[in-house]
Design an enzyme around this catalytic site. Structure first.
Site, PDB file in Angstrom:
ATOM      1  N   LEU A  83      -5.042 -26.489  -2.774  1.00  0.00           N
ATOM      2  CA  LEU A  83      -5.570 -27.819  -2.500  1.00  0.00           C
ATOM      3  C   LEU A  83      -6.800 -28.127  -3.336  1.00  0.00           C
ATOM      4  O   LEU A  83      -7.059 -29.274  -3.682  1.00  0.00           O
ATOM      5  CB  LEU A  83      -5.896 -27.924  -1.007  1.00  0.00           C
ATOM      6  CG  LEU A  83      -6.161 -29.292  -0.411  1.00  0.00           C
ATOM      7  CD1 LEU A  83      -4.976 -30.222  -0.613  1.00  0.00           C
ATOM      8  CD2 LEU A  83      -6.473 -29.158   1.080  1.00  0.00           C
ATOM      9  N   GLY A  84      -7.600 -27.101  -3.628  1.00  0.00           N
ATOM     10  CA  GLY A  84      -8.770 -27.306  -4.469  1.00  0.00           C
ATOM     11  C   GLY A  84     -10.000 -27.751  -3.709  1.00  0.00           C
ATOM     12  O   GLY A  84     -10.749 -28.624  -4.172  1.00  0.00           O
ATOM     13  N   VAL A  85     -10.241 -27.155  -2.530  1.00  0.00           N
ATOM     14  CA  VAL A  85     -11.436 -27.479  -1.746  1.00  0.00           C
ATOM     15  C   VAL A  85     -11.996 -26.198  -1.141  1.00  0.00           C
ATOM     16  O   VAL A  85     -11.286 -25.214  -0.980  1.00  0.00           O
ATOM     17  CB  VAL A  85     -11.134 -28.462  -0.588  1.00  0.00           C
ATOM     18  CG1 VAL A  85     -10.761 -29.831  -1.111  1.00  0.00           C
ATOM     19  CG2 VAL A  85     -10.048 -27.908   0.326  1.00  0.00           C
ATOM     20  N   ASP A 113       0.114  -7.659   1.616  1.00  0.00           N
ATOM     21  CA  ASP A 113       0.511  -6.249   1.616  1.00  0.00           C
ATOM     22  C   ASP A 113       2.027  -6.108   1.594  1.00  0.00           C
ATOM     23  O   ASP A 113       2.599  -5.277   2.303  1.00  0.00           O
ATOM     24  CB  ASP A 113      -0.081  -5.517   2.820  1.00  0.00           C
ATOM     25  CG  ASP A 113      -0.103  -4.000   2.622  1.00  0.00           C
ATOM     26  OD1 ASP A 113       0.202  -3.551   1.502  1.00  0.00           O
ATOM     27  OD2 ASP A 113      -0.403  -3.282   3.593  1.00  0.00           O
ATOM     28  N   HIS A 136       0.815  -1.218   0.000  1.00  0.00           N
ATOM     29  CA  HIS A 136       0.000   0.000   0.000  1.00  0.00           C
ATOM     30  C   HIS A 136       0.850   1.271   0.000  1.00  0.00           C
ATOM     31  O   HIS A 136       0.337   2.357  -0.256  1.00  0.00           O
ATOM     32  CB  HIS A 136      -0.995  -0.009   1.177  1.00  0.00           C
ATOM     33  CG  HIS A 136      -0.410   0.271   2.517  1.00  0.00           C
ATOM     34  ND1 HIS A 136      -0.132  -0.723   3.429  1.00  0.00           N
ATOM     35  CD2 HIS A 136      -0.066   1.428   3.126  1.00  0.00           C
ATOM     36  CE1 HIS A 136       0.344  -0.181   4.536  1.00  0.00           C
ATOM     37  NE2 HIS A 136       0.397   1.123   4.382  1.00  0.00           N
ATOM     38  N   GLY A 174       3.654   6.612   7.937  1.00  0.00           N
ATOM     39  CA  GLY A 174       5.023   6.746   7.447  1.00  0.00           C
ATOM     40  C   GLY A 174       5.904   5.596   7.881  1.00  0.00           C
ATOM     41  O   GLY A 174       6.934   5.321   7.266  1.00  0.00           O
ATOM     42  N   ASN A 175       5.507   4.879   8.951  1.00  0.00           N
ATOM     43  CA  ASN A 175       6.229   3.668   9.374  1.00  0.00           C
ATOM     44  C   ASN A 175       5.891   2.465   8.504  1.00  0.00           C
ATOM     45  O   ASN A 175       6.562   1.427   8.589  1.00  0.00           O
ATOM     46  CB  ASN A 175       5.904   3.311  10.824  1.00  0.00           C
ATOM     47  CG  ASN A 175       6.724   4.079  11.832  1.00  0.00           C
ATOM     48  OD1 ASN A 175       6.204   4.890  12.585  1.00  0.00           O
ATOM     49  ND2 ASN A 175       8.035   3.835  11.842  1.00  0.00           N
ATOM     50  N   SER A 176       4.849   2.573   7.692  1.00  0.00           N
ATOM     51  CA  SER A 176       4.436   1.445   6.860  1.00  0.00           C
ATOM     52  C   SER A 176       5.596   0.905   6.037  1.00  0.00           C
ATOM     53  O   SER A 176       6.305   1.661   5.363  1.00  0.00           O
ATOM     54  CB  SER A 176       3.323   1.875   5.895  1.00  0.00           C
ATOM     55  OG  SER A 176       2.083   1.877   6.508  1.00  0.00           O
ATOM     56  N   ILE A 224     -13.506 -25.072   2.482  1.00  0.00           N
ATOM     57  CA  ILE A 224     -13.413 -25.608   3.837  1.00  0.00           C
ATOM     58  C   ILE A 224     -14.039 -24.648   4.827  1.00  0.00           C
ATOM     59  O   ILE A 224     -14.236 -23.469   4.536  1.00  0.00           O
ATOM     60  CB  ILE A 224     -11.942 -25.873   4.243  1.00  0.00           C
ATOM     61  CG1 ILE A 224     -11.094 -24.607   4.032  1.00  0.00           C
ATOM     62  CG2 ILE A 224     -11.369 -27.058   3.490  1.00  0.00           C
ATOM     63  CD1 ILE A 224      -9.655 -24.748   4.475  1.00  0.00           C
TER      64      ILE A 224
END
Length: 516
Positions: A301-303, A171, A136, A244-246, A305
């Site tokens: 994994l294709g599920v 992020d 960001h 600003g710390n981001s 859950i």
């Protein structure tokens, strides 16, 4: 009115604060009672060991650590072209003598696109100029400038950075600068190890409120925090973090990065001692992929859950506590190829116990695409060992789980049980609720005083399974209820589909009524 605390990313424009930025300092005051009198010039290893534990565990100063890591911490300035904004119609009549004046206020002189700047932080992770920050901080930027901590061997001016890759899910972004000498860099530490435990000292560095290079210190307040993302694993700290710390680093006392400062919880946009840093265990894996591929390549994994809730335990044979991840749907993909079924509970993944769905998602996402992973699965009261070869989430998920249509309003009444009015699927109900061709029982009404209403069931939901067996008629559902009662169960596990999306839930059998 009392302000509500909010979680905000630190580049959020709402972090515009008036006055001077507050800084933090750690003071061991000789005037405070209960503090040992320590002279750093005469303290030896032997005398330090003799100090009380509460004092011996405190660093006497953060100065040496700050001096060690500062050359690797950077300030980031981004510039973005903001498109011309048009004046809302009706505010100033066309042809008014004030029209040009208001257009200048809205769009700037001449109505031209404007340049907007933002500030953030980052840190160098390699001698050849790779830099980590928050997504960001640089998202949408046309230009990215890097300012290094002043010192010998450091770039004397800002350097332009190029974007290597981003991952909005965590992020995280990776940048690259070119410089004719090796840059000083820091390494990632183990955010699950010593130095990042609850109560351990940590130090944050960055560019708070544009004040330039700044240090704050605190402790790890909590671990494994989730804010809003699928892969969230945040370290909570009380080290002062502000806008600003981001993207700046959170260090352990060995000078290793254990987190990337990302967000704070605050009612006013300023630090109140509740900050969040994405753990290095997540960040390092993302950074490695962005450096190698310019994008993430997560295992899949294709599920679908969901968590096993306490009220489901008695309805699932072989389960003694609420644990694991309950499969609600298995489309074409890796899980189907491996033989996994809806109703299976994944108890362990690659030899590690699965506590809940969030933990499983993180483990799968951190796995290599194409890897074959052993699973321990609970099915029909028996644990079974299985293996699945992972796909890639970024490319396969959208195909397996396409967006579905919204469900409309309720339909006609039918048989009543469990606080529900139910009807088999008919062409009329399919049209009424925009259902697919899947067989099952359509909920046409819900008793507002029932457990079903409390669990969120609504008209238009489709019950396809009860007691982990398919149901298509009211008689079949009644049989599942009777079997559950005879087995001494207090609830019945249902698989319910809404807008095509499946979800298990357990309904209390006390709501059982005879069918018509």
């Amino acid at each position: 009115m009392r302000s509500q605390a909010k979680v905000l990313t630190l580049a959020d424009p709402r972090y515009m604060l008036s006055g001077l930025a507050l800084t933090t300092a750690l003071i061991l005051s000789q005037s405070l009672p209960g503090f040992a009198q320590v002279n750093p010039e005469t303290t030896t290893a032997e005398t330090t060991q003799a100090l009380p534990g509460a004092v011996a565990g405190r660093p006497l100063t953060f100065a040496d650590l700050a001096a060690q890591v500062s050359p690797s911490v950077v300030n980031i300035t981004t510039s973005t072209t903001v498109a011309e904004r048009t004046m809302p119609q009706g505010i100033v009549p066309e042809g008014s003598p004030f029209e040009d004046f208001f257009n200048d206020l809205e769009n700037g002189p001449g109505g031209q696109p404007r340049r907007s700047s933002a500030l953030g932080s980052g840190f160098v992770i390699s001698a050849d100029g790779y830099i980590v920050t928050n997504n960001h901080v640089i998202e949408g930027a046309d230009e990215i400038e890097i300012e290094f901590f002043p010192g010998d061997g450091q770039p004397a001016a800002q350097l332009p950075a190029t974007l290597v890759g981003t991952d909005p899910n965590t992020d995280i972004a990776v940048l690259k600068v070119e410089y004719d000498s090796p840059l000083q860099f820091v390494e990632f530490g183990d955010s699950n190890g010593v130095g990042a435990r609850v109560g351990d000292w940590v130090m944050a560095m960055g560019n708070p409120l544009g004040q330039g290079f700044s240090v704050s210190a605190g402790i790890v307040s909590a671990r494994n925090r989730a804010l809003s993302g699928t892969y969230d694993d945040y370290i909570q700290t009380d080290a002062a973090i502000n806008r600003g710390n981001s993207g700046g680093p959170l260090f352990n006392m060995d000078g290793e990065v254990v987190g990337v400062n990302t967000a704070i919880l605050s009612p006013n946009g300023g630090s109140i001692g509740i900050g969040f840093a994405m753990s290095s265990q997540v960040v390092k894996n993302v950074v490695d992929q962005l450096q190698e591929f310019g994008e993430t390549r997560r295992g899949w994994l294709g599920v679908r859950i969901q968590d096993v809730t306490p009220d489901m335990v008695s309805a699932i044979d072989g389960l003694d506590t609420a644990r694991g991840a309950l499969i609600t749907d298995v489309p074409a993909g890796p899980a189907e190829d491996a033989g996994l079924l809806a109703g299976d509970v994944i108890l362990s993944y690659d030899g590690t116990d699965v506590a809940d769905t969030r933990e499983l998602v993180r483990m799968v996402g951190n796995s290599t695409v194409g890897a074959t992973i052993p699973l321990q699965v609970l099915r029909g009261g028996e644990e079974t060992a299985m293996e699945v070869t992972l796909g890639r989430r970024e490319t396969d998920e959208a195909t397996a789980f396409p967006a579905s249509e919204e469900a409309p309003e309720p339909a006609d009444a039918g048989a009543e049980m469990l606080g529900l009015t139910l009807s088999p699927v008919t062409p009329e109900l399919v049209e009424e609720f925009s259902l697919d061709d899947r067989p099952g029982l359509v909920i046409t009404d819900v008793d507002p005083a029932s457990d079903a209403a409390g669990k969120g069931l609504t008209p238009g939901d489709l019950i396809t399974d009860a007691g982990q067996q398919a149901v298509t008629t009211v008689e079949e559902l009644q049989a599942r209820i009777d079997n559950a009662v005879e087995a001494g169960q207090t609830s019945l596990l249902l698989l319910v589909r809404r807008d095509g999306n499946p979800r298990f839930l357990a309904l209390a059998l006390e709501d059982k009524t005879d069918s018509e």
